[in-house]
Design a protein around this motif. Structure first.
Motif, mmCIF file in Angstrom:
data_model
loop_
_atom_site.group_PDB
_atom_site.id
_atom_site.type_symbol
_atom_site.label_atom_id
_atom_site.label_comp_id
_atom_site.label_asym_id
_atom_site.label_seq_id
_atom_site.Cartn_x
_atom_site.Cartn_y
_atom_site.Cartn_z
ATOM 1 N N CYS A 152 0.843 -1.155 -0.046
ATOM 2 C CA CYS A 152 -0.032 -0.053 -0.176
ATOM 3 C C CYS A 152 0.941 1.193 -0.009
ATOM 4 N N SER A 173 0.982 4.175 -2.755
ATOM 5 C CA SER A 173 0.598 5.202 -2.604
ATOM 6 C C SER A 173 1.411 6.299 -3.193
ATOM 7 N N PHE A 218 1.265 9.003 -5.930
ATOM 8 C CA PHE A 218 1.654 10.533 -5.626
ATOM 9 C C PHE A 218 2.636 10.846 -6.705
#
Length: 126
Positions: A9, A13, A17
């Motif tokens: 995760c 992420s 980003f």
């Protein structure tokens, strides 16, 4: 197992980003360091294809020799020098010019040497 899911995760992420960020890679402004030595200040003189450059430095003096090709097929060798480590440049000097392919512009067939205030340029012609 939980740590692998958390790790996955976190990677996901960070990837999202980075993909959605507005960061942009830019090159530094090189105009302070680059100078086209082959062009004259005259706007009426067209640019030529320049190649086969040779640069020699002796003390504060920078010597530059290069070949140039015009659209009509003729070839030239030019010389230019700077007496202040490249801050300013003297006008370019046409060393020789030839039509067709009878001027060898390959760097294996020419040399530039500096001996004190003397610059020696050797160019093969046939």
């Amino acid at each position: 197992m939980k740590s692998k899911i958390i790790h996955l995760c976190l990677i996901l992420s960070v990837s999202i980003f980075l993909l959605l960020s507005t960061a942009e890679a830019k090159n530094a402004d090189l105009s302070k360091w680059l100078r086209n030595l082959s062009e004259s200040a005259l706007t009426s003189e067209p640019g030529h294809d320049d190649y086969s450059t040779e640069i020699l430095v002796s003390g504060n003096t920078v010597h530059v020799l290069w070949a140039s090709a015009k659209a009509d097929g003729s070839r030239q060798f030019y010389y230019r020098r700077s007496l202040d480590k490249g801050a300013t440049w003297q006008p370019k000097i046409l060393i020789t010019e030839a039509s067709g392919n009878n001027l060898i512009t390959n760097e294996n067939y020419r040399r530039m040497a500096v001996d004190g205030n003397n610059v020696h340029i050797f160019i093969a012609r046939y």
